[in-house]
Write a protein that holds these residues in place. Structure first.
Motif, PDB file in Angstrom:
ATOM      1  N   MET A   1     -11.457  -3.956  -5.709  1.00  0.00           N
ATOM      2  CA  MET A   1     -11.246  -3.129  -4.510  1.00  0.00           C
ATOM      3  C   MET A   1      -9.999  -2.283  -4.701  1.00  0.00           C
ATOM      4  N   ALA A   2     -10.138  -0.973  -4.546  1.00  0.00           N
ATOM      5  CA  ALA A   2      -9.038  -0.074  -4.889  1.00  0.00           C
ATOM      6  C   ALA A   2      -7.882  -0.154  -3.906  1.00  0.00           C
ATOM      7  N   GLU A   3      -8.155  -0.352  -2.672  1.00  0.00           N
ATOM      8  CA  GLU A   3      -7.088  -0.268  -1.689  1.00  0.00           C
ATOM      9  C   GLU A   3      -7.378  -1.248  -0.566  1.00  0.00           C
ATOM     10  N   ARG A   4      -6.456  -2.118  -0.341  1.00  0.00           N
ATOM     11  CA  ARG A   4      -6.632  -3.084   0.737  1.00  0.00           C
ATOM     12  C   ARG A   4      -5.311  -3.226   1.460  1.00  0.00           C
ATOM     13  N   ASN A   5      -5.338  -3.035   2.765  1.00  0.00           N
ATOM     14  CA  ASN A   5      -4.118  -3.155   3.543  1.00  0.00           C
ATOM     15  C   ASN A   5      -3.726  -4.608   3.690  1.00  0.00           C
ATOM     16  N   ILE A   6      -2.468  -4.900   3.448  1.00  0.00           N
ATOM     17  CA  ILE A   6      -1.925  -6.239   3.694  1.00  0.00           C
ATOM     18  C   ILE A   6      -1.475  -6.289   5.143  1.00  0.00           C
ATOM     19  N   ARG A   7      -1.896  -7.300   5.823  1.00  0.00           N
ATOM     20  CA  ARG A   7      -1.616  -7.383   7.257  1.00  0.00           C
ATOM     21  C   ARG A   7      -0.141  -7.681   7.497  1.00  0.00           C
ATOM     22  N   LEU A   8       0.492  -6.828   8.266  1.00  0.00           N
ATOM     23  CA  LEU A   8       1.863  -7.072   8.679  1.00  0.00           C
ATOM     24  C   LEU A   8       1.873  -7.961   9.912  1.00  0.00           C
TER      25      LEU A   8
END
Length: 846
Positions: A1-8
């Motif tokens: 997966m190229a881009e995955r947001n890390i949850r803040l």
């Protein structure tokens, strides 16, 4: 997966006096400073003021005079913090992305400095891979106090910071200077190579989409320094089907970056048109960047195929700039509106609020908005919605006049910030099919008060940036542009792109002005009018909800200092005893004044290339303002009359005055204004009094050329002692909405009879109820006037004041006795409502 947001994690906020957050422990006590607030919950994106309000530290800043007691907030420093978990992955890099830091911010990750950033319109992306630790991490952002910037009045040439100016005090906004994250904060997981500066250039006639951009190495070490094979894939989809695709191999960047460029053929692309002239088909574009066998980065967006050029107005001299839009080979008359930010606390504007806003633009038949230079370069969602709904965008860079001195700043630091902001904006916004042109700013002039030209150092820099990064779009030096700034009908030949006036000119002079105007483009003008009583109830205390003026009431002055309409309303309607009467009178004159200006300009199409009314919305609740829609989203009467004036096919009257005396002859010319193809129209005109008695009728048929305006007919009537004090002329094309004009034979209190007319009797029958995909309830009512008097300006209203307001495009209809009309009422359903609100139909003369 190229881009995955890390949850803040959840954000917290705390306030300090300036520089205190840098101190740590005090040398005197050895303890940490307590701060001016404790830690409170924070909303990101948002604003410090909104969070303080929700924590009961400040009172509702929109109510009464409360904003004055909030001005201390802009003078403090504010610390945001959040935590998040992270597990390292050698195949991925982590990027901390700030889309909108407002204004000067110091960034820390796990107590280590990341740097300092200044500029609310320049996104910041940092590779923080090497600074993260397994497990828990803490992100801290310290915002300095707001820079000292001039509000509406000051010296433009002395501008040194590039923060939105209007919150520092404007004629439509009190001083409420926001700080904080005004756009998203994202922590993204990517590969070691990144996509940057993607540029889509669709060529409609060739059926080609040119795609270019930059492949950059991530800033972290390790894998990013190793040579590898890179591949990018481009896929274009339309209505779920692949319309074009390409796949290319490129070498890993030897230095920091390399270029990618490819050309895709799209067979017979569907063309995109502005609102009211055609459909808005959008093509989805996805670009994938592969690093060996791993997806490293992805870019997604939408584009549309259309050609756009600009021509001089018909009859314009050679030194005039081009003001006429030509889309897909066809001239498009500008039916425009100026917009301000949606809220003085612009970071708290939700996506749903943007959706309602753009829907209101579309339904008003608006095809272009000018994003005013004293406000903000809006969030991406706004431009995406304009792409979808056909709203062309005139985007100004963030510069504005200051009243005393309007010369663009040459301060070196300001020019550096302006260059950074303009470059960032152009590289993102150029991909939007709705973007029509760029402008250097609002009402910028030279030392003599003449609108600046491309020779100005500041403007020349911006022009060079547009030529470099978006060379096929028009760049205007400023608005207004040409030999003069403000409309002057007594100096014909000098009115190119002009501004003003912003007040109703009077029952005769207003019509003289617009009947004699020779403007090529009228990019800013308006008339003021009060907001609805139910809106006033939200921000005025009960003691201030009375008939008064900004001279006599300090709270009213705080909510609309420049825009008092009391004396004007009395001139037209006599003594006004109730607040609802004042609102009705004020809104009527606003609607009449704006409508006539728009129709008069449109009658000169394409000698006049268009109108851009000031202003569509307001970011702050005003008792009175030049907006068509108030802060709470309630349209004024003027909104509905603008909607008619901008309709694709429209009948309008040209006349010299609202006043005709006994012994004179009333005369008016009727024009058909057509944005569609040529065709046959059936029309009728009728003159009646307030009882509905007919004074005369005329009708006919006429072939109307496409995309043109022609005179259709001329009406005349002798005025004598038997003529009603107030009479109306209604003109209508068969099957379309009518247009009604009122005239008076009186020497004072010209239209008092409208507020005191005989009462009609309205009968409403519910014909249909349905629910939209968004849960909105849509109900259709057949409303009939079963009384013996004309029903003036019928509107749909909720019976219970606590209910959310309803929206109905047929509001302010006029029904003669025995006439009926279908009203389509949209009812937003809030969570607290189990059933749609009860609706009644009310006329002025209820």
């Amino acid at each position: 997966m190229a881009e995955r947001n890390i949850r803040l994690g959840k954000w917290e906020l705390k306030g300090y006096y300036p520089y205190v957050p840098f101190l740590g422990k005090t040398p005197e006590t050895g303890g940490e400073p307590l701060g001016v607030t404790d830690w409170i919950a924070a909303t990101v994106p948002g604003s410090v003021q909104h969070d303080l309000w929700k924590a009961d530290i400040i009172a509702d800043p929109y109510h009464g005079m409360n904003s004055i007691h909030c001005e201390w907030v802009e003078n403090r420093w504010w610390v945001y913090r959040t935590t998040f978990d992270f597990e390292p992955d050698q195949m991925r890099t982590i990027h901390l992305c700030f889309q909108g830091l407002d204004y000067k911010a110091h960034l820390f990750l796990n107590q280590r400095p990341l740097g300092t950033h200044e500029g609310m319109f320049v996104p910041l992306s940092l590779d923080v891979t090497e600074m993260l630790r397994s497990g828990g991490n803490e992100l801290t952002v310290v915002f300095e106090h707001a820079p000292d910037i001039m509000g509406q009045i000051g010296y433009t040439s002395e501008t040194k910071s590039l923060k939105s100016r209007f919150p520092y005090k404007w004629d439509f906004s009190a001083r409420l200077v926001p700080l904080g994250f005004w756009d998203e904060v994202l922590l993204q997981r990517k590969g070691h190579h990144l996509l940057r500066d993607i540029w889509l250039q669709p060529l409609a006639q060739e059926g080609v989409l040119n795609v270019s951009g930059i492949v950059a190495r991530s800033g972290s070490g390790g894998k990013s320094a190793e040579p590898c094979m890179l591949k990018y894939k481009v896929e274009v989809r339309f209505e779920g089907e692949i319309a074009a695709s390409a796949e290319r191999w490129i070498d890993s960047p030897v230095e920091s970056s390399t270029f990618l460029e490819t050309k895709l053929s799209v067979e017979k692309p569907e063309l995109w048109y502005p609102n009211g002239t055609g459909a808005q088909p959008l093509y989805e574009v996805e670009i994938q960047l592969w690093e060996n066998d791993s997806l490293s980065d992805r870019w997604e967006g939408r584009t549309g195929f259309r050609s756009l050029t600009w021509e001089r107005s018909e009859g314009a001299p050679d030194d005039a700039l081009p003001y006429t839009m030509v889309v897909n080979g066809r001239k498009v008359y500008i039916k425009g509106a100026n917009i301000t930010p949606l809220d003085v606390l612009y970071g708290n504007v939700t996506e749903e609020r943007y959706r309602r806003f753009v829907q209101e633009l579309k339904e008003a038949h608006i095809n272009l908005v000018r994003v005013w230079g004293g406000g903000v370069i809006e969030k991406e969602i706004f431009y995406e919605l304009c792409d979808r709904h056909g709203i062309m965008i005139w985007q100004e860079f963030i510069q504005s006049s200051s009243g005393i001195d309007n010369v663009p700043s040459k301060d070196p630091r300001f020019l550096e910030l302006l260059r950074e902001t303009a470059t960032a904006a152009i590289k993102v916004k150029r991909n939007h099919v709705s973007l029509a042109c760029w402008s250097g700013g609002n009402e910028l002039t030279d030392d003599n008060g003449v609108p600046v030209t491309y020779d100005d150092e500041n403007i020349a820099m911006l022009r060079d940036l547009v030529r470099q990064y978006d060379p096929h779009r028009l760049f205007l030096p400023t608005s207004a542009s040409g030999p003069r700034e403000f409309l002057a009908v007594d100096e014909p030949g000098t009115n190119y792109d002009v501004h003003g006036p912003w007040k109703y000119g009077g029952a005769t002079n207003h019509y003289y002005m617009f009947n004699h105007s020779d403007s090529m483009l009228h990019s800013e003008f308006g008339v003021d009018g009060c907001c609805a009583v139910r809106s006033m109830e939200k921000f005025l205390g009960e003691e201030d909800r009375e008939v008064t003026s900004v001279r006599d009431n300090q709270v009213w002055r705080h909510h609309g200092e420049w825009w008092d309409t009391l004396e004007r309303s009395r001139e037209f309607f006599g003594d006004i005893a109730t607040l609802s009467g004042l609102v009705a009178a004020s809104q009527w004159v606003q609607a009449e004044g704006i409508r006539y200006a728009l129709e008069a300009n449109r009658r000169r199409k394409y000698r006049n290339s268009g109108s851009i009314v000031w202003q569509f919305n307001e970011p702050w609740p005003n008792v009175s303002c030049t907006s068509l829609v108030d802060y709470y989203g309630l349209p004024k009467m003027a909104y509905f009359w603008v909607r008619k004036a901008y309709a694709p096919i429209h009948l309008s009257l040209k006349y010299d005055s609202l006043l005709v005396r006994p012994g004179e002859r009333f005369a008016a010319e009727c024009y058909v204004q057509n944005s569609m193809d040529a065709g046959l129209v059936k029309w009728r005109a009728e003159c009646f009094d307030l009882s509905g008695a007919m004074l005369w009728r005329e009708s006919g048929e006429r072939s109307v050329p496409g995309n043109a305006t022609i005179r259709l007919a001329e009406f005349a009537m002798d005025i004598d002692c038997s003529t009603p004090e107030v009479f109306a002329v209604r003109v209508q094309i068969e099957g379309l909405e009518p247009n009604v004009y009122f005239f008076s034979t009186l020497r004072k209190d010209y239209l008092k009879a409208l507020l005191h007319a005989p009462q009609p009797i309205l009968q409403a029958t519910l014909k249909e109820t349905a629910y939209s995909e968004t849960g909105e309830c849509v109900r259709k009512f057949l409303v009939r006037n079963i009384g013996e008097a004309v029903a003036l300006y019928v509107t749909a209203e909720t019976i219970r004041p606590a209910d959310d307001p309803v929206f109905c495009l047929q509001n302010y209809s006029i029904l003669l006795p025995e006439e009926e009309r279908l009203f389509i009422v949209r009812c937003p359903m809030s969570e607290r409502q189990a059933d749609p609100p009860e609706v009644e139909f009310v006329a002025w003369n209820k």
